[in-house]
Write an enzyme that holds these catalytic residues in place. Structure first.
Site, PDB file in Angstrom:
ATOM      1  N   ARG D  52       0.841  -1.208   0.000  1.00 17.13           N
ATOM      2  CA  ARG D  52       0.000   0.000   0.000  1.00 17.13           C
ATOM      3  C   ARG D  52       0.873   1.253   0.000  1.00 17.13           C
ATOM      4  NH1 ARG D  52      -2.825  -3.119   4.635  1.00 17.13           N
ATOM      5  NH2 ARG D  52      -1.213  -1.973   5.731  1.00 17.13           N
ATOM      6  N   SER D  83      -6.439  -1.101  -0.069  1.00 16.22           N
ATOM      7  CA  SER D  83      -6.657  -2.296   0.738  1.00 16.22           C
ATOM      8  C   SER D  83      -5.751  -3.373   0.182  1.00 16.22           C
ATOM      9  CB  SER D  83      -8.126  -2.717   0.639  1.00 16.22           C
ATOM     10  OG  SER D  83      -8.306  -4.048   1.098  1.00 16.22           O
ATOM     11  N   GLY D  84      -4.975  -3.981   1.027  1.00 18.09           N
ATOM     12  CA  GLY D  84      -4.092  -5.052   0.581  1.00 18.09           C
ATOM     13  C   GLY D  84      -4.825  -6.376   0.537  1.00 18.09           C
ATOM     14  N   LYS D 159      -9.772   5.746   4.977  1.00 16.71           N
ATOM     15  CA  LYS D 159      -8.513   5.049   5.246  1.00 16.71           C
ATOM     16  C   LYS D 159      -8.012   5.583   6.574  1.00 16.71           C
ATOM     17  CE  LYS D 159      -5.240   2.222   4.590  1.00 16.71           C
ATOM     18  NZ  LYS D 159      -5.225   0.864   4.007  1.00 16.71           N
ATOM     19  N   SER D 226     -10.847   1.006   5.711  1.00 16.18           N
ATOM     20  CA  SER D 226      -9.607   0.225   5.690  1.00 16.18           C
ATOM     21  C   SER D 226      -8.611   0.918   6.602  1.00 16.18           C
ATOM     22  CB  SER D 226      -9.035   0.149   4.268  1.00 16.18           C
ATOM     23  OG  SER D 226      -9.839  -0.678   3.460  1.00 16.18           O
ATOM     24  N   SER D 227      -7.720   0.146   7.196  1.00 19.19           N
ATOM     25  CA  SER D 227      -6.685   0.773   8.029  1.00 19.19           C
ATOM     26  C   SER D 227      -5.323   0.255   7.592  1.00 19.19           C
ATOM     27  CB  SER D 227      -6.923   0.491   9.512  1.00 19.19           C
ATOM     28  OG  SER D 227      -6.864  -0.886   9.797  1.00 19.19           O
ATOM     29  N   ARG D 323     -11.555 -12.378   2.497  1.00 17.42           N
ATOM     30  CA  ARG D 323     -11.508 -11.672   1.218  1.00 17.42           C
ATOM     31  C   ARG D 323     -11.582 -12.649   0.044  1.00 17.42           C
ATOM     32  NH1 ARG D 323      -7.499  -8.307   3.954  1.00 17.42           N
ATOM     33  NH2 ARG D 323      -5.962  -9.790   3.202  1.00 17.42           N
ATOM     34  N   SER D 342     -12.657  -5.898   1.007  1.00 20.14           N
ATOM     35  CA  SER D 342     -11.825  -5.596   2.167  1.00 20.14           C
ATOM     36  C   SER D 342     -12.393  -6.292   3.385  1.00 20.14           C
ATOM     37  CB  SER D 342     -11.793  -4.066   2.335  1.00 20.14           C
ATOM     38  OG  SER D 342     -11.248  -3.697   3.567  1.00 20.14           O
ATOM     39  N   GLY D 343     -11.511  -6.918   4.161  1.00 19.67           N
ATOM     40  CA  GLY D 343     -11.942  -7.625   5.358  1.00 19.67           C
ATOM     41  C   GLY D 343     -11.969  -6.712   6.568  1.00 19.67           C
TER      42      GLY D 343
END
Lengths: 361, 361, 361, 361
Positions: D52, D83-84, D159, D226-227, D323, D342-343
């Site tokens: 990211r 999001s990875g 984010k 997402s974080s 995911r 995204s989880g």
């Protein structure tokens, strides 16, 4: 006359160049003197490890601000050899190798020389073209360093390109392999035999392409190779004795018989002037400049007759297994986890083993 | 009088008892003499590692054919302490501990004693109930061995139950944790402080439940704990000196300061009569009976001041990281990968460190 | 006359046979009527997935108590087809297939027949010997079921042996591959073409060994293959229409064009009498007997022109990627995660795709 | 007047901006019009996912060449929400959202507004300070877009920063958690309730900090969070109807009841004007602009009553499980793997479920 200087620096994450930035800002290192960077980032070490490329991009941006080159120009001439994977006690770090002017003449000193091969096309990786390209680059790097003879070469570190599936075009010949593990292994193998060829460690007329990943009796005892998709050419760094260099760090290189070769590890440290009894003293730890280690999961499935489980594990990549174990062992001797331990020692040292290089300042 | 005997045996997969089967068939080991099995299987070592249960089921089936008990009866009295995870050079194996009759009297010998706590309910794991249950079982195991005093105890190995989510019933109190890592860690922690309590290593009036995974100044230097869902009770194996036992193997137990404590590792081997200089000689390797090691990823994020990446890795479990590294280090000294190296040393040895136990025959 | 009956049962862990134990104890299923078990366990699905063997051992122990055979005798005649890996929403479970006497005559019903090939030697796996052995076993299973013609065969499920490195002996010819992924893939491929040969889906004179993992234009649209080290022979289960069987469950089998073939999935459910609009109704979910799905990470690196990352991931096995995705899709249609979704569909359905089989009761 | 435009672009690796570079070079997109980037990179999606940050660095370098800002200035005002994790059939890609001038007036159109909160200190993450900071930023983003009322907000994408262990200083208060999973989950939870607070979906006087990861009856049906460690502030992107915007893409947002909610997914596509029957037609696939999906492994351990294994897997992160499965399901409907799945849907949609947003052009 130039003197080799080493700076082993921590990184908080793969884009953290703050330690080098501080040295540059303070004038302790001049960007134009930097000859190569060799380091460990905290990715998985495999084909899809992008921490290496992230560090490289960040490094070139930083240095380009000093040298006046573009980042792309810099990346095409300055070797940045990264190995992903800091399993276990290994600590992400990088070593900056610089040729500092004003060294005092004396006995021949430890020299550094670098060279890039032409970019490899995907189908050339793991084939004769790469072997010859690496061999030529080793010669060029020796010349750049002023190293007179292959006998004076102590170590050749190469970063070799792995085939990036996204780079393949339909019109190209097929690559040697697109599977993640073999794609990286063939590149390491070809680079290793390229070094061996340049150093006269294998017969000049050997069928080297056919020997790749097949005939492990052919190998170099002075080659340390990493591969990855973040480079397109073979980036070569040669260390050796040369008359034009002031005495600087001491470098000892030793083969490792297998992943349990503690005596071999201790011998390398001791030869570098850092006696391991069994662990370096605190004073000697302060003199430790850089440690490069190659090893591999023995493909015969055993280590000293006991079964290992590295090669058949669906959950954990064999090289991650290996780096964790070998890294733990060398770190115990060094008393320090800032080690360049890299898996995949095909044709680098004896089969099932590898090699270790210790720089002491 | 009884004499402790050890048989360190290889396994080709988690259900492979062929080595023990051969010893039993040849009469070299009598099933009724077996007191405990301690081994490493090649799973992931986590909550969903079923290689431990698979080995246990296979073992009990084999032995039940000799003792006349049902497998379930046998499993309820014979400790089978398995740790999953043979990362790196570690080799799947198990050690059979037997009390062999007919030992020659002499100085007090190394005794073995075992005991089972009552089965734990899920909510008891990682709480005061488990601490007290383990402490009581340690006392019972000492009595079974004829060990007179806590000072004579050299090592306590425990297999402690982890909460199996599928075992939870709506009517039960909530367990301490159902997350995979903490569920196993709390159980190890409670068992470790239970041992410390029994051996007088912590004050009898300490608030032990509150200290679990919180106050690491409380610990045992003689406890080695593994946890897993394959057991329902705390299975305790105590080793120590007792007058009623013939001289047998030698056992040395030492704390480890951290994951780089090579001097501590060498000291333990040397104390067991196997001098590590730095590696055991081939002759001494043949006398190596069993090695148990505990360690952990230092929760402060560094080892000797250098950042490690074990705790924040989404791909690779921290304990797999640790076992690979510490296993590689101890294996280098032993010259052998058949080691019981287990992660998660909470309250077992100093924080960030662990302990090592070496049996020599 | 016999009637096929299905019992889809949950498991709390790989050794949990409590649901079948209860059915046997209650007399709802007779052990002697059981013809095959097909299920999913929660391992990694790879070469070192021991959850399959653990379940098999537990199952044979349970059933042997009823049939009077030894567990080994039972394991040599009763197919136990397990696929490891319950990624995402997949739920560990197993389906018991039984031939229940006393069925009412009517139209030809869905028959089941089983057969075992001779045990394979490691070097035979993934070679002509295995192809022919599977083809012969398919014929034997058809005969056992009374299925008259290959045209009447609806589905052939095979559990094929993968080479267990520990089983290799120096005197044996080298196996096709000992690398974890290819070792399993070659076995699946050979079994698939063995089925295709038996069913007339490939020319009888085709060079099938040379086609393995190379010529994907040769495939079966009715073969579903899993491989693993827990079996030594090819275990074959054939389903098809036969005059001697009472009408029982309905079975629909459809190829899948790729991992996004939602229309193909819906068509299979609908053909089984369970219309997917897009999800099964609650009433139809209760009639769902068993779902078998095969698929694979497209080796060309894209799905419908978009790049996927399954094949170059050092952290996560490609088949784990695939099962999670395809399992999520089929589970969304079924409204249920108790699906047999298995990766590695080499020569099973079209390249990059696979197949789906739906049993409705 | 402005009109929202979307460009969904492929990436060959996390630093591949070639598709956007081409659009900029051709003048098809003006850098100054770009309001936000939302994309998926092929990392592990966890705390140590650096793909990211690598993409973000590459993006800002590219755009800075056009806007005249420094990359750092640009990164501090342009949301880059990555999001990875592209498990299974998911395909790495990014969507560029631009506000293009010259839109034709008409009915109120879909507006975009963005805002950054102040940078968060590590101890503020997952606490009241973050909740309030996000709520304020949502208000600022609405104002920037000209969205008059919370009722007109369709979706808020945030984010949010995760605590980077290396960023901790001894003098700081302790962070909420430094464990990888919880560190990210608390940040997502706080951001979600911050959105809910701003939109009036939770009572203004609720004890929101205490509810984080505890009371899942409090949630937003319009928040997608997402974080990651690559951002230091909460970066907020708001979509909704506003009078000052020309009609542009259509956006439908729907909650998902659980990971099998295929009807809910189809309803969202249909509401966006892309009927799913069950899969989009090829013509409608061409009109698909961007899909954002949130979901999570149900913390109760089951999906529709069947046990799942996502939460206790030592090998594979729960969010990677999720995911893969949810991505496979939505991709089957879309006929396309270029989805932002995204989880970690804590407080985003109902417990065990999540939400889906479909943009159609």
């Amino acid at each position: 006359m130039p003197r080799l200087a080493l700076y082993r620096l921590p990184m908080a994450h793969p884009a953290d160049l703050s330690a080098l930035r501080a040295l540059l800002a303070a004038g302790e290192v001049a960007a134009r003197d930097i000859r190569a960077i060799i380091g460990k980032t905290e990715g998985n070490g495999g084909l899809n490890d992008f921490t290496r490329g992230y560090f490289t991009q960040s490094l070139m941006l930083l240095l380009a601000g000093y040298t006046g080159e573009t980042p792309a120009e810099l990346a095409a001439r300055l070797p940045c050899v990264l190995s992903g994977g800091t399993e276990g006690v290994l600590s992400p770090h990088y070593t900056v190798f610089a040729a500092v002017p004003g060294g005092a003449p004396g006995a021949p000193g430890l020299a550094i020389g670098t060279a890039f091969s032409p970019p490899m096309l995907p189908w050339q990786v793991g084939r004769r073209a790469q072997i010859l390209a690496v061999a030529a680059a080793v010669g060029a790097a020796m010349a750049a360093a002023g190293i007179a003879s292959p006998a004076d070469v102590a170590l050749v570190q190469v970063k070799a390109p792995a085939v990036q599936p996204a780079a393949l075009r339909p019109e190209d010949p097929a690559p040697r392999s697109t599977a993640a593990g073999p794609a990286m292994a063939y590149s390491r193998a070809a680079a290793a035999l390229g070094v061996a060829l340049a150093l006269g460690e294998v017969p000049a007329d050997a069928e080297l392409e056919a020997a790749l990943l097949a005939d492990f009796s052919l190998f170099s005892n002075r080659a340390s190779i990493s591969s990855g998709i973040e480079v397109v050419a073979n980036e070569v760094v040669v260390f050796g004795q040369a008359a034009g260099w002031a005495p600087g760090p001491r470098l000892a290189v030793r083969p490792l018989a297998d992943a349990l070769d503690l005596p071999g590890i201790c011998a390398a440290f001791t030869a570098a002037g850092l006696p391991a009894t069994p662990q370096l003293t605190a004073a000697d730890q302060a003199r430790l400049g850089c440690v490069l280690v190659k090893g591999e999961p023995d493909r015969r499935g055993t280590v000293r007759g006991q079964r290992h489980t590295m090669l058949g594990d669906t959950d954990l990549d064999p090289q991650r297994h290996l780096r964790g174990a070998l890294g733990g062992l060398v770190a115990g001797v060094a008393g320090d986890g800032r080690l360049f331990v890299s898996g995949g020692a095909e044709h680098q040292g004896p089969e099932g083993g590898g090699l270790i290089a210790v720089f002491a300042t």
